[in-house]
Design a protein around this motif. Structure first.
Motif, PDB file in Angstrom:
ATOM      1  N   ILE A 245      12.098  -1.533   1.039  1.00 32.47           N
ATOM      2  CA  ILE A 245      11.605  -0.240   0.559  1.00 32.47           C
ATOM      3  C   ILE A 245      12.753   0.754   0.450  1.00 32.47           C
ATOM      4  CG2 ILE A 245      10.267   1.789   1.296  1.00 32.47           C
ATOM      5  CD1 ILE A 245       8.015  -0.027   2.022  1.00 32.47           C
ATOM      6  N   GLU A 246      13.658   0.732   1.413  1.00 31.58           N
ATOM      7  CA  GLU A 246      14.838   1.607   1.360  1.00 31.58           C
ATOM      8  C   GLU A 246      15.676   1.305   0.121  1.00 31.58           C
ATOM      9  OE1 GLU A 246      16.458   3.151   5.551  1.00 31.58           O
ATOM     10  OE2 GLU A 246      16.639   0.975   5.304  1.00 31.58           O
ATOM     11  N   LYS A 247      15.917   0.023  -0.131  1.00 37.59           N
ATOM     12  CA  LYS A 247      16.769  -0.362  -1.261  1.00 37.59           C
ATOM     13  C   LYS A 247      16.138  -0.002  -2.603  1.00 37.59           C
ATOM     14  CE  LYS A 247      19.305  -4.009  -1.290  1.00 37.59           C
ATOM     15  NZ  LYS A 247      20.686  -3.539  -1.114  1.00 37.59           N
ATOM     16  N   GLN A 248      14.809   0.056  -2.642  1.00 41.08           N
ATOM     17  CA  GLN A 248      14.117   0.456  -3.869  1.00 41.08           C
ATOM     18  C   GLN A 248      14.056   1.980  -4.017  1.00 41.08           C
ATOM     19  OE1 GLN A 248      10.332  -1.786  -4.660  1.00 41.08           O
ATOM     20  NE2 GLN A 248      10.956  -3.004  -2.885  1.00 41.08           N
ATOM     21  N   GLY A 249      14.531   2.678  -3.019  1.00 41.71           N
ATOM     22  CA  GLY A 249      14.513   4.129  -3.053  1.00 41.71           C
ATOM     23  C   GLY A 249      13.132   4.720  -2.876  1.00 41.71           C
ATOM     24  N   LEU A 250      12.243   3.960  -2.241  1.00 43.84           N
ATOM     25  CA  LEU A 250      10.857   4.397  -2.086  1.00 43.84           C
ATOM     26  C   LEU A 250      10.546   4.917  -0.681  1.00 43.84           C
ATOM     27  CD1 LEU A 250       9.122   1.460  -4.003  1.00 43.84           C
ATOM     28  CD2 LEU A 250       9.607   3.761  -4.860  1.00 43.84           C
ATOM     29  N   GLY A 251      11.521   4.845   0.209  1.00 47.20           N
ATOM     30  CA  GLY A 251      11.291   5.317   1.568  1.00 47.20           C
ATOM     31  C   GLY A 251      12.561   5.269   2.388  1.00 47.20           C
ATOM     32  N   TYR A 252      12.461   5.798   3.610  1.00 49.68           N
ATOM     33  CA  TYR A 252      13.619   5.890   4.489  1.00 49.68           C
ATOM     34  C   TYR A 252      13.214   5.541   5.924  1.00 49.68           C
ATOM     35  CZ  TYR A 252      14.956   8.789   0.506  1.00 49.68           C
ATOM     36  OH  TYR A 252      15.194   9.265  -0.775  1.00 49.68           O
ATOM     37  N   VAL A 253      13.983   4.674   6.573  1.00 51.42           N
ATOM     38  CA  VAL A 253      13.717   4.353   7.977  1.00 51.42           C
ATOM     39  C   VAL A 253      14.172   5.533   8.820  1.00 51.42           C
ATOM     40  CG1 VAL A 253      14.357   2.893   9.928  1.00 51.42           C
ATOM     41  CG2 VAL A 253      13.901   1.855   7.699  1.00 51.42           C
TER      42      VAL A 253
ATOM     43  N   ALA B 132       0.839  -1.199   0.000  1.00 48.30           N
ATOM     44  CA  ALA B 132       0.000   0.000   0.000  1.00 48.30           C
ATOM     45  C   ALA B 132       0.874   1.250   0.000  1.00 48.30           C
ATOM     46  CB  ALA B 132      -0.922   0.000   1.214  1.00 48.30           C
ATOM     47  N   PHE B 133       1.932   1.219   0.790  1.00 51.99           N
ATOM     48  CA  PHE B 133       2.851   2.365   0.851  1.00 51.99           C
ATOM     49  C   PHE B 133       3.579   2.534  -0.480  1.00 51.99           C
ATOM     50  CE2 PHE B 133       6.990   4.305   1.934  1.00 51.99           C
ATOM     51  CZ  PHE B 133       6.545   5.460   2.571  1.00 51.99           C
ATOM     52  N   ILE B 134       4.037   1.428  -1.039  1.00 47.01           N
ATOM     53  CA  ILE B 134       4.709   1.473  -2.344  1.00 47.01           C
ATOM     54  C   ILE B 134       3.766   2.025  -3.411  1.00 47.01           C
ATOM     55  CG2 ILE B 134       5.654   0.035  -4.210  1.00 47.01           C
ATOM     56  CD1 ILE B 134       6.807  -1.799  -2.039  1.00 47.01           C
ATOM     57  N   GLY B 135       2.480   1.712  -3.276  1.00 47.21           N
ATOM     58  CA  GLY B 135       1.487   2.184  -4.234  1.00 47.21           C
ATOM     59  C   GLY B 135       1.113   3.645  -4.071  1.00 47.21           C
ATOM     60  N   GLY B 136       1.714   4.321  -3.089  1.00 49.66           N
ATOM     61  CA  GLY B 136       1.485   5.760  -2.940  1.00 49.66           C
ATOM     62  C   GLY B 136       0.589   6.159  -1.778  1.00 49.66           C
ATOM     63  N   GLN B 137       0.154   5.187  -0.992  1.00 45.49           N
ATOM     64  CA  GLN B 137      -0.741   5.477   0.121  1.00 45.49           C
ATOM     65  C   GLN B 137       0.067   5.885   1.358  1.00 45.49           C
ATOM     66  OE1 GLN B 137      -3.714   2.464   0.547  1.00 45.49           O
ATOM     67  NE2 GLN B 137      -4.335   3.116   2.598  1.00 45.49           N
ATOM     68  N   GLY B 138      -0.305   6.990   1.988  1.00 44.72           N
ATOM     69  CA  GLY B 138       0.319   7.416   3.233  1.00 44.72           C
ATOM     70  C   GLY B 138       1.641   8.138   3.068  1.00 44.72           C
ATOM     71  N   ASP B 139       1.975   8.941   4.098  1.00 45.69           N
ATOM     72  CA  ASP B 139       3.264   9.632   4.135  1.00 45.69           C
ATOM     73  C   ASP B 139       4.296   8.794   4.882  1.00 45.69           C
ATOM     74  OD1 ASP B 139       2.245  12.186   3.002  1.00 45.69           O
ATOM     75  OD2 ASP B 139       1.079  12.233   4.862  1.00 45.69           O
ATOM     76  N   PHE B 140       3.820   7.957   5.801  1.00 44.15           N
ATOM     77  CA  PHE B 140       4.671   7.083   6.606  1.00 44.15           C
ATOM     78  C   PHE B 140       3.989   5.724   6.726  1.00 44.15           C
ATOM     79  CE2 PHE B 140       5.691  11.348   7.972  1.00 44.15           C
ATOM     80  CZ  PHE B 140       7.046  11.344   8.254  1.00 44.15           C
ATOM     81  N   VAL B 141       4.793   4.723   7.095  1.00 41.72           N
ATOM     82  CA  VAL B 141       4.256   3.389   7.360  1.00 41.72           C
ATOM     83  C   VAL B 141       5.132   2.730   8.421  1.00 41.72           C
ATOM     84  CG1 VAL B 141       5.623   2.284   5.533  1.00 41.72           C
ATOM     85  CG2 VAL B 141       3.490   1.208   6.321  1.00 41.72           C
ATOM     86  N   THR B 142       4.552   1.892   9.266  1.00 43.90           N
ATOM     87  CA  THR B 142       5.332   1.124  10.235  1.00 43.90           C
ATOM     88  C   THR B 142       5.484  -0.296   9.705  1.00 43.90           C
ATOM     89  OG1 THR B 142       3.332   0.555  11.502  1.00 43.90           O
ATOM     90  CG2 THR B 142       4.553   2.508  12.185  1.00 43.90           C
ATOM     91  N   LEU B 143       6.732  -0.753   9.582  1.00 40.79           N
ATOM     92  CA  LEU B 143       7.001  -2.052   8.966  1.00 40.79           C
ATOM     93  C   LEU B 143       8.018  -2.867   9.741  1.00 40.79           C
ATOM     94  CD1 LEU B 143       7.333  -1.012   5.210  1.00 40.79           C
ATOM     95  CD2 LEU B 143       5.378  -2.173   6.254  1.00 40.79           C
TER      96      LEU B 143
END
Length: 328
Positions: free
Chosen positions: A202-210, A183-194
């Motif tokens: 997600i970090e390695k795909q460049g789609l988010g940051y811990v 869902a986060f990868i699809g553009g939903q939300g500003d943050f996600v807990t994983l």
């Protein structure tokens, strides 16, 4: 005379063969393992000591054949245990409290813990050089199932830092546990807990940051633990003792080996994750003091868990420690 010796020799050979067959039969009988079905709430590096127990053969050493089945969500894990589809459930300790308060006669008791802190990491879509929890104000966070430990611990951490999770942040609890990452990868939300390794992927795909560890913010609790029905515990005391010893061996191994050695041991459990990445995740969890040194946990941590539940509005009255903890 020759016939006599031939007869004696033949008889001796037959006796040897019979002895070997009998010995092999007993040997195989000794190796017979007791079957246990274990339902786990998620498959994550967060549970590394458990996978060490599988990969190092600690369950077999204790005479157990443990079948691991993935049952996403603590509610589904408890349903599997209550229905008899699983013998032992592995999920958040809050599940036993919900079952007990629901009036179930053959309710669940916890007999061992595996983790002592929340295992989720807060992932941001935007990069922050110096992230603060105040940066969450006005943002949307995919937080997990309402009433689940990840969501409740996250809310606790916000309140402890002066942030109202109901007013200051929009926490989306509608996304199923298994679908949070996509869902986060699809553009939903500003943050996600994983959990890991999803956060790393997600970090390695460049789609988010811990940007934060929820475990470091939430404090010590019996976060994920093993439980079973009262009837099963009473009828299978030896199995519970053996199972607990195997898990303790897994914890001991993690504490006595390096991040790389642990990563190598559990690599088969995470075929889509490289050894280097897995080592990094193990290190991340170790630094957060995720794993306890013993399967036992204190009353203090159990009541802290219930305080978190109360603060989230999911618990009206605390349950006594002695009611839900199995005394071996």
């Amino acid at each position: 005379m020759k016939k006599v010796w031939t007869f004696i020799l033949g008889l001796f050979i037959i006796l040897v063969l019979v002895s070997l067959v009998f010995f092999d039969f007993n040997k195989n009988d000794d190796k017979k393992l007791e079957k246990v079905v274990l339902a786990e709430v998620a498959h994550t590096v967060f549970y590394a000591p458990q996978y060490v127990a599988f990969e190092k053969g600690f369950f077999e050493e204790e005479g157990l054949d443990v079948e691991l089945i993935l049952t996403p969500g603590a509610d589904k894990v408890t349903a599997a245990v209550l229905s008899g589809d699983a013998d032992i459930g592995f999920s958040g300790s809050e599940a036993t409290i919900y079952v007990y308060n629901g009036g179930e006669k053959d309710y669940l008791k916890t007999f061992a813990q595996l983790t002592q802190k929340d295992g989720t990491f807060l992932v941001s879509r935007e990069k922050y050089d110096h992230f603060k929890l105040d940066d969450l104000k006005g943002k949307t966070v995919i937080g997990g199932r309402a009433g689940g430990m990840p969501e409740m611990t996250f809310e606790w951490a916000l309140r402890e830092n002066g942030i109202d999770p109901k007013k200051d942040v929009n926490i989306d609890t509608s996304v199923a546990f298994a679908a949070m990452s996509s869902a986060f990868i699809g553009g939903q939300g500003d943050f996600v807990t994983l959990f890991e390794p999803n956060a790393l992927q997600i970090e390695k795909q460049g789609l988010g940051y811990v940007v934060a560890s929820i475990g470091e913010l939430g404090g010590v609790v019996p976060y994920t633990s093993y439980s079973a029905r009262i009837s099963y515990l009473e009828e299978n005391k030896e199995i519970i003792e053996k199972f607990t010893r195997a898990i303790q061996k897994g914890l001991d191994y993690v504490y006595n080996h390096s991040d790389k050695e642990v990563a190598k041991t559990i690599l088969k459990q995470f075929p889509d994750t490289s050894l280097n990445d897995l080592e990094g995740v193990v290190k991340r969890y170790r630094e957060a003091d995720t794993w306890p040194k013993t399967t036992s946990f204190s009353e203090e941590s159990f009541y802290h868990l219930q305080k978190i539940m109360e603060a989230s509005g999911e618990l009206k009255e605390q349950v006594d420690y002695s009611k839900l903890i199995y005394e071996k």
